[in-house]
Design a protein around this motif. Structure first.
Motif, mmCIF file in Angstrom:
data_model
loop_
_atom_site.group_PDB
_atom_site.id
_atom_site.type_symbol
_atom_site.label_atom_id
_atom_site.label_comp_id
_atom_site.label_asym_id
_atom_site.label_seq_id
_atom_site.Cartn_x
_atom_site.Cartn_y
_atom_site.Cartn_z
ATOM 1 N N SER A 130 11.408 -1.427 -6.390
ATOM 2 C CA SER A 130 9.946 -1.497 -6.312
ATOM 3 C C SER A 130 9.291 -0.132 -6.540
ATOM 4 O O SER A 130 8.109 -0.061 -6.877
ATOM 5 N N LEU A 131 10.055 0.931 -6.353
ATOM 6 C CA LEU A 131 9.497 2.283 -6.441
ATOM 7 C C LEU A 131 9.853 2.998 -7.737
ATOM 8 O O LEU A 131 9.099 3.859 -8.206
ATOM 9 N N PHE A 132 11.025 2.683 -8.299
ATOM 10 C CA PHE A 132 11.533 3.388 -9.467
ATOM 11 C C PHE A 132 11.780 2.431 -10.629
ATOM 12 O O PHE A 132 11.847 1.218 -10.444
ATOM 13 N N GLN A 133 11.976 3.013 -11.794
ATOM 14 C CA GLN A 133 12.532 2.281 -12.924
ATOM 15 C C GLN A 133 14.042 2.538 -12.891
ATOM 16 O O GLN A 133 14.482 3.650 -13.179
ATOM 17 N N VAL A 134 14.805 1.520 -12.526
ATOM 18 C CA VAL A 134 16.247 1.687 -12.371
ATOM 19 C C VAL A 134 16.922 1.478 -13.726
ATOM 20 O O VAL A 134 16.827 0.403 -14.319
ATOM 21 N N LEU A 135 17.614 2.517 -14.187
ATOM 22 C CA LEU A 135 18.231 2.521 -15.506
ATOM 23 C C LEU A 135 19.742 2.624 -15.394
ATOM 24 O O LEU A 135 20.269 3.194 -14.431
ATOM 25 N N MET B 105 0.823 -1.211 0.000
ATOM 26 C CA MET B 105 0.000 0.000 0.000
ATOM 27 C C MET B 105 0.856 1.259 0.000
ATOM 28 O O MET B 105 0.640 2.193 -0.754
ATOM 29 N N LEU B 106 1.891 1.273 0.896
ATOM 30 C CA LEU B 106 2.760 2.435 0.972
ATOM 31 C C LEU B 106 3.527 2.634 -0.333
ATOM 32 O O LEU B 106 3.699 3.765 -0.794
ATOM 33 N N SER B 107 3.993 1.527 -0.936
ATOM 34 C CA SER B 107 4.702 1.630 -2.210
ATOM 35 C C SER B 107 3.785 2.168 -3.301
ATOM 36 O O SER B 107 4.206 2.947 -4.162
ATOM 37 N N HIS B 108 2.502 1.751 -3.256
ATOM 38 C CA HIS B 108 1.530 2.248 -4.231
ATOM 39 C C HIS B 108 1.358 3.755 -4.084
ATOM 40 O O HIS B 108 1.322 4.497 -5.080
ATOM 41 N N LEU B 109 1.267 4.242 -2.848
ATOM 42 C CA LEU B 109 1.125 5.676 -2.612
ATOM 43 C C LEU B 109 2.372 6.423 -3.062
ATOM 44 O O LEU B 109 2.287 7.524 -3.626
ATOM 45 N N PHE B 110 3.562 5.839 -2.810
ATOM 46 C CA PHE B 110 4.795 6.480 -3.261
ATOM 47 C C PHE B 110 4.793 6.609 -4.778
ATOM 48 O O PHE B 110 5.098 7.680 -5.319
ATOM 49 N N ARG B 111 4.476 5.523 -5.463
ATOM 50 C CA ARG B 111 4.502 5.568 -6.929
ATOM 51 C C ARG B 111 3.495 6.581 -7.465
ATOM 52 O O ARG B 111 3.763 7.283 -8.446
ATOM 53 N N PHE B 112 2.334 6.676 -6.813
ATOM 54 C CA PHE B 112 1.339 7.661 -7.235
ATOM 55 C C PHE B 112 1.902 9.081 -7.094
ATOM 56 O O PHE B 112 1.814 9.895 -8.017
ATOM 57 N N ALA B 113 2.502 9.364 -5.924
ATOM 58 C CA ALA B 113 3.072 10.696 -5.697
ATOM 59 C C ALA B 113 4.251 10.944 -6.620
ATOM 60 O O ALA B 113 4.400 12.041 -7.193
ATOM 61 N N ALA B 114 5.122 9.934 -6.791
ATOM 62 C CA ALA B 114 6.305 10.107 -7.628
ATOM 63 C C ALA B 114 5.935 10.273 -9.097
ATOM 64 O O ALA B 114 6.616 10.993 -9.836
ATOM 65 N N MET C 11 12.777 6.302 4.322
ATOM 66 C CA MET C 11 13.539 6.402 3.078
ATOM 67 C C MET C 11 12.643 6.856 1.931
ATOM 68 O O MET C 11 13.042 7.680 1.104
ATOM 69 N N GLN C 12 11.405 6.344 1.885
ATOM 70 C CA GLN C 12 10.477 6.783 0.850
ATOM 71 C C GLN C 12 10.171 8.274 0.993
ATOM 72 O O GLN C 12 10.125 9.008 -0.001
ATOM 73 N N ALA C 13 9.992 8.723 2.223
ATOM 74 C CA ALA C 13 9.732 10.144 2.448
ATOM 75 C C ALA C 13 10.917 10.992 2.012
ATOM 76 O O ALA C 13 10.744 12.064 1.400
ATOM 77 N N GLN C 14 12.118 10.540 2.302
ATOM 78 C CA GLN C 14 13.312 11.266 1.889
ATOM 79 C C GLN C 14 13.422 11.337 0.362
ATOM 80 O O GLN C 14 13.797 12.372 -0.199
ATOM 81 N N MET C 15 13.088 10.239 -0.308
ATOM 82 C CA MET C 15 13.195 10.230 -1.767
ATOM 83 C C MET C 15 12.136 11.121 -2.408
ATOM 84 O O MET C 15 12.394 11.761 -3.439
ATOM 85 N N LEU C 16 10.951 11.191 -1.823
ATOM 86 C CA LEU C 16 9.943 12.127 -2.326
ATOM 87 C C LEU C 16 10.395 13.573 -2.126
ATOM 88 O O LEU C 16 10.238 14.410 -3.016
#
Length: 323
Positions: free
Chosen positions: A56-61, A1-10, A308-313
């Protein structure tokens, strides 16, 4: 759920295309087990958790692909890259297995003078303090604050204080001061296997990792003359190209603080040497309008995934100031 919210915000902060933001993560060392003297350095288990979270949160390139896409406005949403600075042996021994298990690429910026048994000045200080006997150490004749080493916390504080006193000295003076410090603190041999060997660098490259330049001697570029800065940057690039047999496209400024560790002059020198792009240590996320020779990077430091998710946002929203 938290990862879903992060991806939505990101996705809102970093959509695909011309409004994209590129998150570039920076690491230095990954240890096989925690080091009580350096608790800020991740061990392999913790790094694995961070890589899984980032994936899980980003597309790592790969960084070259991401820089090219950023320039043309074709970057995917929530893009991120992983980078390492300096060229530590544990990058191969501890970080690479984690990267391979998670099927992600990273870019390793190598300071070539330390290959094959070299040791950076900060590690020399750390290892000398680690081996110093407990008690009072009078360093005033060296122009340094004296130390009292009785606890782990004393040693940690002493390392931080010594590094702050030595770091911005002229390079020759810094080297002489560190040599004298080692002689006074410890008569034990210091490790000569902290950095990659040439063979290990080739193994890292053959494993599909990207290699970038980080100067030869890792100087504070802003303290050098034009000729000295150009020579050190170029020497590192040429040495890597001779070892790997391919063009080195990316560069990382040593220490990397804009207007402190490097200046606009150094940006122009890097560009003149034909690099595709360069990275700093100013935090934030790069946008297509940003200077590709001063891309920001972010150091994840929170141990808890939610923090960590909060810091990345927050990093995605951080305004960037360059030279």
């Amino acid at each position: 759920m938290l990862s879903h919210l992060f991806r939505f915000a990101a996705n809102r902060l970093s959509p695909a295309g011309t409004s994209a933001h590129l998150t570039i993560l920076i690491y230095h060392r990954i240890l096989s087990a925690p080091d009580p003297l350096q608790p800020e350095i991740l061990d392999a288990e913790t790094f694995d958790k961070q890589v899984k979270l980032v994936k899980s949160l980003f597309q790592v390139l790969p960084l070259p692909q991401a820089v090219a896409a950023l320039k043309t406005g074709h970057l995917p949403a929530r893009s991120a890259c992983i980078t390492f600075d300096d060229g530590y042996a544990d990058n191969l021994l501890c970080a690479l297995p984690v990267l391979q298990q998670n099927a992600v690429s990273a870019t390793f910026f190598i300071a070539t003078d330390y290959l094959d048994g070299g040791r950076m000045f900060n590690d020399t200080v750390i290892e000398a303090v680690r081996r110093a006997p407990a008690g009072y150490h009078d360093l005033r004749e060296l122009g340094l604050e004296s130390l009292t080493l009785s606890t782990l916390e004393n040693r940690q504080r002493s390392i931080a204080n010594l590094l702050s006193q030595i770091k911005y000295l002229p390079q020759s003076e810094r080297s002489a001061r560190v040599t004298a410090l080692v002689e006074q603190l410890s008569n034990q041999p210091l490790p000569n296997n902290l950095m990659l060997t040439t063979a290990q660098l080739l193994d890292l490259h053959r494993a599909g990792m990207i290699i970038g330049a980080h100067t030869a001697s890792h100087p504070i570029l802003s303290t050098l003359t034009d000729a000295e800065a150009l020579a050190d940057i170029a020497r590192g690039k040429l040495q890597l190209e001779a070892i790997l047999g391919e063009e080195i496209q990316l560069f990382a400024y040593p220490n990397g603080k804009p207007n402190v560790d490097y200046t606009q002059r150094d940006v122009e020198l890097v560009q003149s040497l034909g690099f595709l792009g360069a990275v700093s240590t100013a935090w934030g996320a790069a946008q297509p309008s940003d200077d590709p020779y001063q891309l920001p990077r972010f150091s994840p430091w929170a141990s808890q995934p939610l923090r960590m998710q909060a810091q990345m946002l927050r990093n995605l929203q951080h305004p960037i100031t360059f030279c």
